[in-house]
Design an enzyme around this catalytic site. Structure first.
Site, PDB file in Angstrom:
ATOM      1  CG  HIS A 138     -20.402  23.604 -33.561  1.00 25.28           C
ATOM      2  ND1 HIS A 138     -21.601  24.172 -33.944  1.00 25.28           N
ATOM      3  CD2 HIS A 138     -20.739  22.562 -32.759  1.00 25.28           C
ATOM      4  CE1 HIS A 138     -22.595  23.519 -33.390  1.00 25.28           C
ATOM      5  NE2 HIS A 138     -22.115  22.532 -32.673  1.00 25.28           N
ATOM      6  CG  HIS A 185     -25.628  15.946 -27.149  1.00 20.93           C
ATOM      7  ND1 HIS A 185     -25.457  14.926 -28.052  1.00 20.93           N
ATOM      8  CD2 HIS A 185     -25.378  17.084 -27.849  1.00 20.93           C
ATOM      9  CE1 HIS A 185     -25.109  15.416 -29.212  1.00 20.93           C
ATOM     10  NE2 HIS A 185     -25.063  16.724 -29.140  1.00 20.93           N
TER      11      HIS A 185
HETATM   12  O1  LIG Z   1     -27.993  27.348 -32.702  1.00 21.07           O
HETATM   13  C1  LIG Z   1     -29.139  26.849 -32.671  1.00 21.07           C
HETATM   14  O2  LIG Z   1     -30.118  27.366 -33.205  1.00 21.07           O
HETATM   15  C2  LIG Z   1     -29.392  25.578 -32.011  1.00 21.07           C
HETATM   16  C3  LIG Z   1     -28.364  25.206 -31.029  1.00 21.07           C
HETATM   17  C4  LIG Z   1     -27.296  24.371 -31.609  1.00 21.07           C
HETATM   18  O3  LIG Z   1     -27.036  24.341 -32.790  1.00 21.07           O
HETATM   19  C5  LIG Z   1     -26.631  23.578 -30.681  1.00 21.07           C
HETATM   20  C6  LIG Z   1     -25.718  22.710 -31.072  1.00 21.07           C
HETATM   21  C7  LIG Z   1     -25.174  21.852 -30.124  1.00 21.07           C
HETATM   22  C8  LIG Z   1     -24.291  20.877 -30.443  1.00 21.07           C
HETATM   23  O4  LIG Z   1     -23.647  20.877 -31.569  1.00 21.07           O
HETATM   24  C9  LIG Z   1     -24.046  19.755 -29.626  1.00 21.07           C
HETATM   25  O5  LIG Z   1     -24.297  19.812 -28.424  1.00 21.07           O
HETATM   26  O6  LIG Z   1     -23.583  18.756 -30.189  1.00 21.07           O
HETATM   27 FE   LIG Z   2     -23.592  18.920 -32.294  1.00 22.76          FE
END
Ligand SMILES: O=C(O)CCC(=O)/C=C/C=C(\O)C(=O)O
Ligand SMILES: [Fe+2]
Length: 323
Positions: free
Chosen positions: A118, A182
């Site tokens: 993402h 964050h």
């Molecule tokens: O999925 C995981 O193991 C860890 C959580 C994760 O990847 C969170 C991502 C969050 C972001 O991309 C963000 O807040 O920028």
């Molecule tokens: Fe991120």
């Protein structure tokens, strides 16, 4: 040498959009900002997008963790409701960019088959509605898996990419994805339990159940983030404003003074995703004088994000719009 026409958009991303939304009024505000940015992109009609993006242990792991990667081919892992499928990468041009960056004394890794998450795809979807609408070259900057190279190196990478863009003679959209302040619940290698360490080293292609469990953890954190029940570093509005002011103020060399540990402690470990914004603005500056502007900012605990959108365009174009 022909000169390109450029436009820049840097946006926060959040895996929790649509999964753990703030009040409807805030969602509507952000939707409107994104729709306006997308309309600008549509009108600009880029011939190429260069997207600076982070990875969150989906494509890149500690079996071999490069500071920078340029991909000639990439496929979305479709995490957190993002679109699946390949990106439209002009492979010869991406390889030319790799050569150009290496010739500029910046060591960059090359991938002929990268998985992106993402961090790379959400911004493409929001700005273009698709992963394939325009040719795109992803430049991945390690922003989540410490240790990190200094911000100065990120600025120099951005400048090298910008010089390449300048010589193309094309309309190029420069994107930066991530930040601002964050700290989502991304595991940390140092001191990790063996099973977590193993995941961080070689967790590629998780089972659907493992991916769902990861995402559920992030969602659960979003539901308490910013409350006393959550011990993660809170959002830091002051830091976010100062950072956006720095980019808009054009003296990008100030990022050379950024101290990685201080930023992690005061604004959150994942704040380093702003490295993508630093590279994007440095690329923009290498093409020519620019005018930056802040389109939106709001700290959104539900999304675990100091959520911001900034834009930049060549100074001459900005003056024409202002006139
Ligand atoms: O999925 C995981 O193991 C860890 C959580 C994760 O990847 C969170 C991502 C969050 C972001 O991309 C963000 O807040 O920028
Ligand atoms: Fe991120």
């Amino acid at each position: 040498m022909s000169t390109s026409t450029v436009k820049l958009k840097c946006l926060s991303h959040t895996p929790l959009r649509g999964l753990n939304d703030p009040a409807p009024g805030v969602v509507a505000e952000v939707d409107a900002v994104i729709a306006a940015a997308r309309a600008e992109v549509e009108a600009f009609d880029p011939e190429l997008i260069v997207v600076f993006a982070p990875d969150h242990y989906n494509g890149l792991f500690y079996d071999l963790m490069p500071p920078f990667v340029i991909a000639t081919a990439a496929e979305s892992v479709a995490d957190y409701k993002t679109l699946p499928g390949p990106l439209s990468i002009p492979d010869d041009l991406a390889l030319d960019l790799v050569r150009h960056v290496l010739d500029s004394d910046i060591d960059v890794a090359l991938s002929h088959r990268l998985q992106v998450d993402h961090g790379c795809t959400q911004i493409l979807e929001e700005m273009t509605g698709s992963l394939t609408r325009y040719p795109v070259i992803p430049v991945i900057i390690n922003s989540v898996a410490p240790p990190f190279c200094p911000y100065r190196r990120v600025r120099l990478l951005g400048e090298a990419v910008g010089r390449f863009i300048a010589g193309l003679g094309k309309r190029v959209l420069i994107l930066g994805s991530g930040g601002l302040s964050h700290e989502p619940p991304v595991p940390v290698f140092s001191g990790a339990k063996p099973e977590i360490a193993e995941f961080l080293i070689s967790g590629r292609n998780p089972t659907p159940e493992a991916r769902a469990a990861r995402q559920a953890r992030t969602l659960a954190t979003g539901q308490i983030f910013g409350t006393p029940a959550c011990d993660l570093t809170p959002l830091n509005e002051e830091w976010d404003h100062a950072f956006m002011d720095l980019l808009i103020g054009k003296d990008l060399s100030k990022v050379d003074d950024f101290e990685i540990d201080v930023i992690s402690k005061t604004a959150g470990r994942s704040t380093h995703e702003v490295r993508t914004w630093v590279a994007a603005f440095a690329a923009m500056a290498a093409v020519g004088a620019y005018e930056g502007r802040r389109d939106y900012y709001r700290p959104v605990n539900e999304w675990i994000a100091g959520y911001g959108v900034v834009s930049a365009e060549p100074a001459s174009a900005a003056h024409r719009v202002a006139a």
